[in-house]
Design a protein around this motif. Structure first.
Motif, short mmCIF file in Angstrom:
data_model
loop_
_atom_site.label_atom_id
_atom_site.label_comp_id
_atom_site.label_asym_id
_atom_site.label_seq_id
_atom_site.Cartn_x
_atom_site.Cartn_y
_atom_site.Cartn_z
N PRO A 45 -4.98 -172.74 48.89
CA PRO A 45 -3.77 -173.08 48.13
C PRO A 45 -4.00 -174.29 47.23
O PRO A 45 -4.64 -175.27 47.63
CB PRO A 45 -2.75 -173.39 49.24
N VAL A 46 -3.49 -174.22 46.02
CA VAL A 46 -3.62 -175.30 45.04
C VAL A 46 -2.24 -175.89 44.82
O VAL A 46 -1.28 -175.18 44.52
CB VAL A 46 -4.18 -174.78 43.70
N THR A 47 -2.11 -177.19 44.98
CA THR A 47 -0.81 -177.83 44.83
C THR A 47 -0.43 -177.97 43.37
O THR A 47 -1.29 -177.99 42.47
CB THR A 47 -0.80 -179.22 45.49
N ALA A 48 0.87 -178.09 43.12
CA ALA A 48 1.35 -178.30 41.76
C ALA A 48 0.80 -179.61 41.19
O ALA A 48 0.52 -179.71 40.00
CB ALA A 48 2.88 -178.32 41.75
N GLN A 49 0.63 -180.61 42.06
CA GLN A 49 0.09 -181.89 41.63
C GLN A 49 -1.33 -181.73 41.09
O GLN A 49 -1.69 -182.29 40.05
CB GLN A 49 0.10 -182.89 42.79
N ASP A 50 -2.15 -180.95 41.79
CA ASP A 50 -3.53 -180.73 41.35
C ASP A 50 -3.57 -179.96 40.03
O ASP A 50 -4.37 -180.28 39.14
CB ASP A 50 -4.32 -179.97 42.42
N ILE A 51 -2.72 -178.94 39.92
CA ILE A 51 -2.67 -178.18 38.68
C ILE A 51 -2.20 -179.06 37.54
O ILE A 51 -2.77 -179.04 36.43
CB ILE A 51 -1.74 -176.96 38.83
N ALA A 52 -1.17 -179.86 37.79
CA ALA A 52 -0.63 -180.74 36.76
C ALA A 52 -1.67 -181.75 36.29
O ALA A 52 -1.77 -182.04 35.09
CB ALA A 52 0.61 -181.47 37.31
N SER A 80 3.29 -182.70 33.80
CA SER A 80 3.97 -183.17 35.01
C SER A 80 4.05 -182.06 36.05
O SER A 80 4.07 -180.88 35.72
CB SER A 80 5.38 -183.64 34.66
N PRO A 81 4.12 -182.42 37.35
CA PRO A 81 4.31 -181.41 38.38
C PRO A 81 5.58 -180.59 38.17
O PRO A 81 5.61 -179.40 38.47
CB PRO A 81 4.38 -182.23 39.68
N ARG A 82 6.63 -181.24 37.63
CA ARG A 82 7.86 -180.51 37.37
C ARG A 82 7.63 -179.36 36.40
O ARG A 82 8.18 -178.26 36.56
CB ARG A 82 8.93 -181.46 36.82
N THR A 83 6.79 -179.60 35.39
CA THR A 83 6.46 -178.54 34.43
C THR A 83 5.74 -177.40 35.13
O THR A 83 6.02 -176.22 34.87
CB THR A 83 5.55 -179.11 33.31
#
Length: 236
Positions: free
Chosen positions: A20-27, A33-36
């Motif tokens: 699993p890849v977190t939104a933080q890592d992708i951002a 931003s993680p929100r995006t």
């Protein structure tokens, strides 16, 4: 980066990961931003892209997802060309031919606007020094690695001493002028590295060593890490 490109890159990031890849890592990778990323993930799910996971845990792309594999960016094409150039110049004959075929296949399917990146790449590798011939069939060796089978070799070390070994091949390393076969050696009961040009004879045994390839390679990597940590500072 346009939103469509960002959605494609998110899919690429998820596709290349087995965890699993977190939104933080992708951002962080996409510099947004993680929100995006949360909004983009929701949009992908809404478009029936099989993304699994949740905020705080991470996201995975389901194996059933099928996307055209050659929607390449210019940077991906440059990377493919650079890697193929290196393999064509330094790989064994089978891999060198495969590298040339790879570029030909990519050239035949990419859009016309991207072909200059293949025909006239902006990257390159220097010519390789003349390499000594391998004493073992590396194409067959790679097949034996995948099948988990043993090899019996006659090996001459750097001092000229000749020994007979039964080994469990793990990985072939390609260097500028030499190639190296990492393996578990039954004689030494330890991991050893054999220069392929010093292998005098090789017999491809039907015997399986019974170890899962991933686990054997992990053990080898751990042994290399321990060896490096044990070395005095400044010796590398």
């Amino acid at each position: 980066m346009r939103r469509a490109e960002r959605l494609f890159q998110i899919i690429q990031i998820l596709r290349r990961s087995t965890r699993p890849v977190t939104a933080q890592d992708i951002a962080q990778e996409l510099e947004v931003s993680p929100r995006t990323i949360y909004r983009d993930i929701a949009d992908l799910i809404g478009q029936r892209v099989p993304v699994r996971g949740e905020a705080g845990f991470g996201y995975l792309l389901d194996d059933s997802f099928d996307m055209p594999p050659l929607m390449l960016t210019p940077e991906e094409i440059e990377a493919a060309v650079l890697g193929a150039q290196w393999v064509a110049g330094r790989g064994d004959p089978a891999l060198a031919a495969a590298a040339r075929d790879l570029i030909a296949k990519i050239t035949s399917v990419v859009p016309e606007r991207l072909r200059p990146f293949l025909v006239n790449p902006a990257t390159g590798v220097p010519s390789r020094p003349q390499a000594t011939a391998d004493g073992i069939d590396l194409a067959r060796t790679r097949r034996w690695i995948h099948e988990g089978r043993k090899l019996a070799i006659t090996y001459r070390d750097e001092k000229g001493s000749v020994s007979e070994r039964v080994i469990w091949p793990i990985i072939v390393g390609y260097f500028e002028a030499t190639r190296m076969l990492a393996a578990w050696c039954e004689v030494r009961q330890d991991f050893r590295h054999f220069r392929t040009d010093r292998i005098m004879e090789a017999r491809f045994l039907e015997d399986c060593h019974g170890q899962r390839a991933g686990e054997l390679k992990l053990r080898w990597k751990r042994s290399q890490d321990l060896h490096l940590r044990a070395m005095p500072p400044g010796t590398i």
